[in-house]
Scaffold this active site. Structure first.
Site, PDB file in Angstrom:
ATOM      1  N   ALA A  10       0.861  -1.181   0.000  1.00  0.00           N
ATOM      2  CA  ALA A  10       0.000   0.000   0.000  1.00  0.00           C
ATOM      3  C   ALA A  10       0.900   1.235   0.000  1.00  0.00           C
ATOM      4  CB  ALA A  10      -0.903  -0.027   1.234  1.00  0.00           C
ATOM      5  N   MET A  11       0.265   2.416  -0.050  1.00  0.00           N
ATOM      6  CA  MET A  11       1.025   3.673  -0.055  1.00  0.00           C
ATOM      7  C   MET A  11       1.853   3.825   1.216  1.00  0.00           C
ATOM      8  SD  MET A  11       0.379   5.696  -2.716  1.00  0.00           S
ATOM      9  CE  MET A  11       0.695   7.399  -2.305  1.00  0.00           C
ATOM     10  N   ASN A  12       2.961   4.530   1.073  1.00  0.00           N
ATOM     11  CA  ASN A  12       3.761   4.956   2.220  1.00  0.00           C
ATOM     12  C   ASN A  12       4.252   3.809   3.103  1.00  0.00           C
ATOM     13  OD1 ASN A  12       3.263   7.617   1.365  1.00  0.00           O
ATOM     14  ND2 ASN A  12       1.378   7.716   2.548  1.00  0.00           N
ATOM     15  N   ALA A  13       4.553   2.679   2.450  1.00  0.00           N
ATOM     16  CA  ALA A  13       5.058   1.542   3.217  1.00  0.00           C
ATOM     17  C   ALA A  13       6.583   1.489   3.195  1.00  0.00           C
ATOM     18  CB  ALA A  13       4.489   0.240   2.649  1.00  0.00           C
ATOM     19  N   ASP A  89      11.034   1.911  -9.921  1.00  0.00           N
ATOM     20  CA  ASP A  89      10.165   2.463  -8.880  1.00  0.00           C
ATOM     21  C   ASP A  89       8.808   2.817  -9.492  1.00  0.00           C
ATOM     22  OD1 ASP A  89       9.545   3.211  -6.317  1.00  0.00           O
ATOM     23  OD2 ASP A  89      10.470   5.195  -6.434  1.00  0.00           O
ATOM     24  N   GLU A  90       7.781   2.926  -8.677  1.00  0.00           N
ATOM     25  CA  GLU A  90       6.419   3.258  -9.148  1.00  0.00           C
ATOM     26  C   GLU A  90       6.004   2.310 -10.275  1.00  0.00           C
ATOM     27  OE1 GLU A  90       4.775   5.700  -7.586  1.00  0.00           O
ATOM     28  OE2 GLU A  90       6.438   6.622  -6.527  1.00  0.00           O
ATOM     29  N   CYS A 147      -2.715  -0.191   9.040  1.00  0.00           N
ATOM     30  CA  CYS A 147      -3.865   0.711   9.106  1.00  0.00           C
ATOM     31  C   CYS A 147      -3.872   1.388  10.489  1.00  0.00           C
ATOM     32  CB  CYS A 147      -5.124  -0.134   8.922  1.00  0.00           C
ATOM     33  SG  CYS A 147      -6.682   0.782   9.037  1.00  0.00           S
ATOM     34  N   CYS A 149      -5.909   1.039  12.648  1.00  0.00           N
ATOM     35  CA  CYS A 149      -6.427   0.088  13.638  1.00  0.00           C
ATOM     36  C   CYS A 149      -5.385  -0.967  14.026  1.00  0.00           C
ATOM     37  CB  CYS A 149      -7.676  -0.606  13.093  1.00  0.00           C
ATOM     38  SG  CYS A 149      -7.318  -1.710  11.719  1.00  0.00           S
ATOM     39  N   HIS A 187     -11.686  -1.117   6.866  1.00  0.00           N
ATOM     40  CA  HIS A 187     -11.833   0.331   7.015  1.00  0.00           C
ATOM     41  C   HIS A 187     -11.896   1.044   5.666  1.00  0.00           C
ATOM     42  CE1 HIS A 187     -10.574  -0.129  11.415  1.00  0.00           C
ATOM     43  NE2 HIS A 187     -11.849   0.210  11.345  1.00  0.00           N
TER      44      HIS A 187
HETATM   45 ZN    ZN Z   1      -8.216  -0.777   9.780  1.00  0.00          ZN
END
Ligand code: ZN
Length: 194
Positions: A10-13, A89-90, A147, A149, A187
């Site tokens: 996912a983003m920003n990992a 990358d990307e 996430c 959570c 979520h």
């Molecule tokens: Zn979550």
């Protein structure tokens, strides 16, 4: 035998940080690498890959008409080259043809190809590059992030200026990692971003 690798998340990992770390490991051992980045990624200076934690390296920009195989084949003809690895990358912005070319580089030019990218866009749809990388990469590896959570984040929500989750728009809207939030699947469905 060299392989095609897809590191997805996912983003920003920390995908770019991970790419630059791999690149550094090659360079530290006296080997050269070839780095590529989509030409329309203007978050950073053109011709560079830079991570959020300050690492930076030179990269070759590519567009949809770019031919990876031809480019790398020519580079390997340069006398005295020590090119041992190709990194992208990307990689979600690759086309189906690009993925074929990268696969050919590992099979016929015998160079490992390491690609880093997102699986899905902000609507949960697969990117073209990721779809074909998931199908054709010989090694798949997930770079994990969480996430709010605490569960694993696999989805990328796009948010508007007010911080609300967006559910329509163009797939590609470059600039501003702050416009995206990584969420777990539940979520993402519930549109709860914090
Ligand atoms: Zn979550």
């Amino acid at each position: 035998m060299a392989k095609l690798y897809f590191y997805y998340s996912a983003m920003n990992a920390g995908k770019t940080t991970s790419l630059l770390q791999s690149e550094y490991n090659y360079r530290e051992r006296g080997m050269e690498t070839l780095l590529f980045i989509p030409i329309f990624d203007d978050r950073f200076e053109k011709g560079y890959i830079a991570s959020r934690i300050g690492l930076k390296a030179q990269a070759v920009p590519f567009d949809t008409d770019f031919n990876f195989y031809r480019f790398v084949e020519e580079k390997l003809k340069e006398p005295g080259n020590r090119i041992k690895c190709v990194l992208v990358d990307e990689a979600h912005f690759l086309t189906k043809d690009h993925v074929g070319q990268l696969s050919d580089i590992s099979d016929f030019l015998n160079l490992p190809v390491l690609t880093y990218g997102l699986r899905t866009d902000f609507l949960g749809e697969p990117f073209e590059g990721s779809k074909y990388l998931l199908a054709h990469a010989e090694e798949l590896s997930e770079i994990k992030t969480i996430c709010h959570c605490g569960r694993k984040a696999t989805m990328n929500a796009r948010i508007d200026e007010k911080g609300a989750m967006v559910d329509a728009g163009e797939q590609v809207e470059i600039g501003g990692n702050d416009r995206y939030v990584s969420l777990c699947h539940r979520h993402f469905k519930q549109k709860i971003i914090a």
